[in-house]
Design a protein around this motif. Structure first.
Motif, mmCIF file in Angstrom:
data_model
loop_
_atom_site.group_PDB
_atom_site.id
_atom_site.type_symbol
_atom_site.label_atom_id
_atom_site.label_comp_id
_atom_site.label_asym_id
_atom_site.label_seq_id
_atom_site.Cartn_x
_atom_site.Cartn_y
_atom_site.Cartn_z
ATOM 1 N N GLY A 76 0.821 -1.194 0.000
ATOM 2 C CA GLY A 76 0.000 0.000 0.000
ATOM 3 C C GLY A 76 0.858 1.247 0.000
ATOM 4 N N PHE A 77 0.269 2.333 -0.474
ATOM 5 C CA PHE A 77 0.961 3.620 -0.559
ATOM 6 C C PHE A 77 -0.038 4.696 -0.172
ATOM 7 C CE2 PHE A 77 2.918 7.135 -3.183
ATOM 8 C CZ PHE A 77 4.113 7.192 -2.470
ATOM 9 N N PHE A 78 0.450 5.890 0.154
ATOM 10 C CA PHE A 78 -0.422 7.008 0.521
ATOM 11 C C PHE A 78 0.174 8.289 -0.022
ATOM 12 C CE2 PHE A 78 -2.063 10.374 3.236
ATOM 13 C CZ PHE A 78 -3.408 10.037 3.361
ATOM 14 N N THR A 79 -0.613 9.035 -0.779
ATOM 15 C CA THR A 79 -0.146 10.307 -1.332
ATOM 16 C C THR A 79 -1.334 11.199 -1.633
ATOM 17 O OG1 THR A 79 1.230 11.323 -3.056
ATOM 18 C CG2 THR A 79 -0.154 9.477 -3.725
ATOM 19 N N ASN A 80 -1.146 12.490 -1.484
ATOM 20 C CA ASN A 80 -2.202 13.468 -1.780
ATOM 21 C C ASN A 80 -3.509 13.128 -1.074
ATOM 22 O OD1 ASN A 80 -0.461 14.893 -3.533
ATOM 23 N ND2 ASN A 80 -0.976 13.519 -5.221
ATOM 24 N N ASP A 81 -3.389 12.704 0.193
ATOM 25 C CA ASP A 81 -4.554 12.354 1.019
ATOM 26 C C ASP A 81 -5.380 11.215 0.439
ATOM 27 O OD1 ASP A 81 -4.115 14.112 3.133
ATOM 28 O OD2 ASP A 81 -5.033 15.780 2.052
ATOM 29 N N HIS A 82 -4.736 10.346 -0.293
ATOM 30 C CA HIS A 82 -5.412 9.171 -0.838
ATOM 31 C C HIS A 82 -4.566 7.919 -0.590
ATOM 32 C CE1 HIS A 82 -7.838 12.118 -3.039
ATOM 33 N NE2 HIS A 82 -8.698 11.145 -3.268
ATOM 34 N N PHE A 120 -4.724 2.218 -8.235
ATOM 35 C CA PHE A 120 -5.955 2.965 -8.006
ATOM 36 C C PHE A 120 -5.794 3.792 -6.739
ATOM 37 C CE2 PHE A 120 -6.542 -0.927 -5.565
ATOM 38 C CZ PHE A 120 -7.107 -0.487 -4.373
ATOM 39 N N SER A 121 -6.572 4.848 -6.625
ATOM 40 C CA SER A 121 -6.551 5.712 -5.445
ATOM 41 C C SER A 121 -7.947 5.798 -4.849
ATOM 42 C CB SER A 121 -6.068 7.124 -5.809
ATOM 43 O OG SER A 121 -4.742 7.093 -6.294
ATOM 44 N N VAL A 122 -8.002 5.791 -3.524
ATOM 45 C CA VAL A 122 -9.288 5.941 -2.827
ATOM 46 C C VAL A 122 -9.101 6.894 -1.665
ATOM 47 C CG1 VAL A 122 -10.217 3.684 -3.469
ATOM 48 C CG2 VAL A 122 -8.830 3.899 -1.402
ATOM 49 N N SER A 123 -10.183 7.531 -1.267
ATOM 50 C CA SER A 123 -10.144 8.447 -0.133
ATOM 51 C C SER A 123 -9.945 7.659 1.160
ATOM 52 C CB SER A 123 -11.448 9.241 -0.071
ATOM 53 O OG SER A 123 -12.524 8.366 0.217
ATOM 54 N N VAL A 125 5.899 3.545 2.484
ATOM 55 C CA VAL A 125 5.775 4.988 2.714
ATOM 56 C C VAL A 125 6.925 5.458 3.585
ATOM 57 C CG1 VAL A 125 3.256 4.960 2.478
ATOM 58 C CG2 VAL A 125 4.295 4.641 4.740
ATOM 59 N N SER A 126 7.138 6.760 3.599
ATOM 60 C CA SER A 126 8.185 7.343 4.439
ATOM 61 C C SER A 126 7.768 7.264 5.900
ATOM 62 C CB SER A 126 8.406 8.806 4.048
ATOM 63 O OG SER A 126 7.271 9.579 4.403
ATOM 64 N N PRO A 127 8.731 7.371 6.834
ATOM 65 C CA PRO A 127 8.365 7.380 8.255
ATOM 66 C C PRO A 127 7.376 8.489 8.607
ATOM 67 C CG PRO A 127 10.718 7.011 8.000
ATOM 68 C CD PRO A 127 10.191 7.339 6.629
ATOM 69 N N GLU A 128 7.499 9.649 7.967
ATOM 70 C CA GLU A 128 6.569 10.742 8.235
ATOM 71 C C GLU A 128 5.159 10.391 7.790
ATOM 72 O OE1 GLU A 128 10.670 11.932 8.082
ATOM 73 O OE2 GLU A 128 9.416 11.038 6.506
ATOM 74 N N THR A 129 5.050 9.774 6.613
ATOM 75 C CA THR A 129 3.735 9.368 6.119
ATOM 76 C C THR A 129 3.159 8.241 6.960
ATOM 77 O OG1 THR A 129 4.327 10.020 3.869
ATOM 78 C CG2 THR A 129 2.468 8.530 4.099
ATOM 79 N N ALA A 130 4.015 7.350 7.420
ATOM 80 C CA ALA A 130 3.551 6.258 8.285
ATOM 81 C C ALA A 130 2.916 6.818 9.553
ATOM 82 C CB ALA A 130 4.712 5.338 8.635
ATOM 83 N N LYS A 131 3.539 7.813 10.158
ATOM 84 C CA LYS A 131 2.970 8.415 11.366
ATOM 85 C C LYS A 131 1.651 9.105 11.055
ATOM 86 C CE LYS A 131 4.068 11.329 15.337
ATOM 87 N NZ LYS A 131 2.690 11.847 15.386
ATOM 88 N N HIS A 132 1.576 9.758 9.876
ATOM 89 C CA HIS A 132 0.336 10.422 9.488
ATOM 90 C C HIS A 132 -0.801 9.404 9.367
ATOM 91 C CE1 HIS A 132 -2.382 13.230 7.518
ATOM 92 N NE2 HIS A 132 -2.517 12.381 6.509
#
Length: 315
Positions: free
Chosen positions: A189-195, A230-233, A249-256
């Protein structure tokens, strides 16, 4: 359990000098290569690993991410040094045609890059060009198809087959030692642009999980776009609420992600089933090369064991 290394331990003598000139078919056409190439340049993002594994020292490579010297990550550094390879590095995501010309290559490899027809034509005016393997969507060819393509273009077919057999052996060894992986649901999984971002089941790292016995949800293949993802909210994080998710994901994104209320309500959070890959493991699973896979396998086993037993650790 100690896994047998592959790639750099294979004999460097397995290089064919017969069968030239040869025709090499790829997604952009058919290329004639007159003789074994001696000045190879990569304009794709990870081909340097394939060259090193095959015993080839490229003179130019393309930086993807990571910022390592010679655009070479740690898992490939010994192989680079053994070949005394010190390639020039092109930065930026586009192909710099003038930079390629300045390297005076006799073969240009773009097996992991979406070259446009105009770029292919311009590069072909410099030297023979090899595009991605034919028969696959953009960015979706398995690493084995890419390795075979590069091997055919460089006369290293026998070595490529040995490399693939060695990696298959590692995967089989790891799967046999971890029968609890079989039948579990897992995905990257990945997370970017709030998705949240998911990937098709035959994406490189997902396919590796499958060979270990773990399956990406079938729904992912129905959701993916032509680019294989694909991207989902955040409200649809339920799609990822499975036995284990390997977050690249980066450590910062993981915490987010961990701080998000919607994540905290999931089984992933309650039972500590997320694997938070560090930058090196993220790089290895992104490269999915003959050298990075062996490194990733050695790191993955204990992380997946912890996730499936609810002992996964925060980043």
């Amino acid at each position: 359990m100690k896994l047998t290394s592959v790639g750099i331990a294979l004999p460097a003598s397995l290089r064919a000098e017969t069968g030239w000139p040869r025709q090499v078919s790829h997604a952009l056409g058919t290329t004639t290569i007159a003789a074994p190439p001696k000045r190879v340049v990569s304009v794709g993002f990870h081909e340097q690993d394939f060259f090193y594994a095959l015993g080839i020292a490229p003179i130019g490579v393309h930086e993807w991410f990571g910022g390592h010297p010679f655009a070479t990550w740690g898992w490939a550094e010994d192989a680079r040094k053994s070949l005394n390879a010190r390639p020039e590095v092109q930065n930026g995501f586009e192909v710099d045609i003038e930079w390629v010309y300045a390297q005076q290559p006799d073969l240009i490899v773009a097996s992991f890059f979406n070259l446009s027809p105009s770029e292919y034509e311009l590069l072909s005016g410099i030297a023979p060009v090899i595009g991605p393997p034919e028969g696959y969507p953009v960015w979706s060819a398995p690493w084995q198809a890419e390795l075979r393509l590069i091997a055919k273009a460089t006369g290293t077919e026998a070595k490529a087959e040995l490399i693939m057999a060695g990696i298959d052996g590692q995967i089989s060894q790891l799967a046999a030692a971890n029968p609890e992986f079989s039948g579990k649901s897992a995905t990257i999984g990945f997370f970017t642009n709030d998705h949240f971002v998911g990937y098709r089941s035959d994406a490189g790292a997902n396919l590796l999980l499958k060979k270990l016995g773990m399956n990406t949800p079938a729904e992912f293949d129905e959701l993916v776009q032509p680019n294989g993802q694909f991207s989902v909210s955040p409200e649809r994080i339920d799609l990822f609420d499975i036995d284990a998710v390997l977050w690249l994901v980066s450590p910062e994104t993981a915490k987010h992600i961990q701080d998000m209320p919607v994540y905290q309500q999931t089984r992933l959070a309650r039972e500590m089933r997320s694997v938070w890959a560090d930058p090196e493991l993220t790089g290895a699973l992104s490269f999915m090369s003959p050298l990075s896979i062996g490194y990733a396998l050695g790191r993955l086993a204990p992380l997946l064991q912890d996730a499936l037993s609810g002992r996964s650790k925060p980043p």
